[in-house]
Design an enzyme around this catalytic site. Sequence first.
Site, PDB file in Angstrom:
ATOM      1  N   TYR A 127     -45.837 -48.023  29.148  1.00 33.20           N
ATOM      2  CA  TYR A 127     -46.561 -46.756  28.882  1.00 33.20           C
ATOM      3  C   TYR A 127     -46.252 -46.174  27.508  1.00 33.20           C
ATOM      4  CZ  TYR A 127     -42.725 -44.113  31.403  1.00 33.20           C
ATOM      5  OH  TYR A 127     -41.563 -43.573  31.847  1.00 33.20           O
ATOM      6  N   GLU A 128     -47.106 -45.221  27.107  1.00 26.30           N
ATOM      7  CA  GLU A 128     -47.188 -44.695  25.707  1.00 26.30           C
ATOM      8  C   GLU A 128     -47.477 -45.853  24.743  1.00 26.30           C
ATOM      9  OE1 GLU A 128     -46.412 -40.850  26.619  1.00 26.30           O
ATOM     10  OE2 GLU A 128     -46.645 -41.061  24.500  1.00 26.30           O
ATOM     11  N   GLY A 129     -48.223 -46.852  25.213  1.00 36.41           N
ATOM     12  CA  GLY A 129     -48.561 -48.007  24.390  1.00 36.41           C
ATOM     13  C   GLY A 129     -47.620 -49.167  24.668  1.00 36.41           C
TER      14      GLY A 129
END
Length: 251
Positions: free
Chosen positions: A214-216
């Site tokens: 997550y967050e890329g």
Amino acid sequence: MEGGYELSGHKQWITNGRAAGTMIVFARAEDGVTAFLVSADAAGVSWGKHARKMGVISATTDDLHLSGVFVPEEDRLGGEGRGLGVALGTLDGGRIGIAAQAVGIAEAAFRYAARYASERTTFGKPIAEHQAVAFKLADMQTKIRAARLLTYEAAWAKDRGMRVTEAGARAKLYASTVANEVADEALQVLGGQGYMKDHPVERYYRDARVTEIYEGTSEIQRLVISRGILEEIAGSLESPGGVRGSRPVVG
Ligand SMILES: Cc1cc2nc3c(=O)[nH]c(=O)nc-3n(C[C@H](O)[C@H](O)[C@H](O)COP(=O)(O)OP(=O)(O)OC[C@H]3O[C@@H](n4cnc5c(N)ncnc54)[C@H](O)[C@@H]3O)c2cc1C
């Protein structure tokens, strides 16, 4: 519409979204992606499926549905079509937070494993004194310190209002890799006990996994970092100073 906007759509996997009183929603308006403030109890807001996850299960992950939610014009955040900049700026900072989360998971796993290794004895001595285990602990601590320094570097730059796109990506990429490696090794140090729910290490192992997603994802962090390198090289070709000194150390 007159005096504001009507939002409809669906967004999946919002961490702790259900606990929010006010949300920032990015939606496509006539002039492009735009940010809006939306009250969680506005008419037309509802929550869907609650995700069942392998880790970080104390955080909720839910789907949001908006059906004709009215947002007055004064609750638009920034200009129409300026939302993508707001969203990407938020991600730059958010990645430093995930890097810190990853360092925390790694540190907890390492400390638990180190303590266990100093107490568990095999073949007449604590397993920490078997070189195979001692070297694992040495590698774990070294990697965690490097990950923490990258995270501090990015946070330091953010505090000073500097651009942290690449620094945040580097910190998240490395710290999340380290969290997974360290949690994996910590579990190994505990042997069969590591696989059991009696010890927190199996939870660190599961919790660490999402920091690479997550967050890329890690692939996207590499994309961000490598684009930065190419920009740096292009910039240095234009300046007489060459690659060195073409950019601030942090950035
Ligand atoms: C527990 C959890 C909580 C989350 N919370 C939030 C939240 O609060 N808010 C929110 O907005 N999102 C949230 N997400 C979503 C999360 O940010 C995305 O899952 C993540 O960014 C990856 O996107 P994706 O799942 O669409 O994967 P995809 O984009 O489908 O990627 C699949 C694979 O392809 C690779 N890939 C994709 N594109 C490229 C490319 N261009 N180059 C190279 N490789 C590529 C990816 O790295 C990955 O390995 C959450 C997800 C999870 C699991």
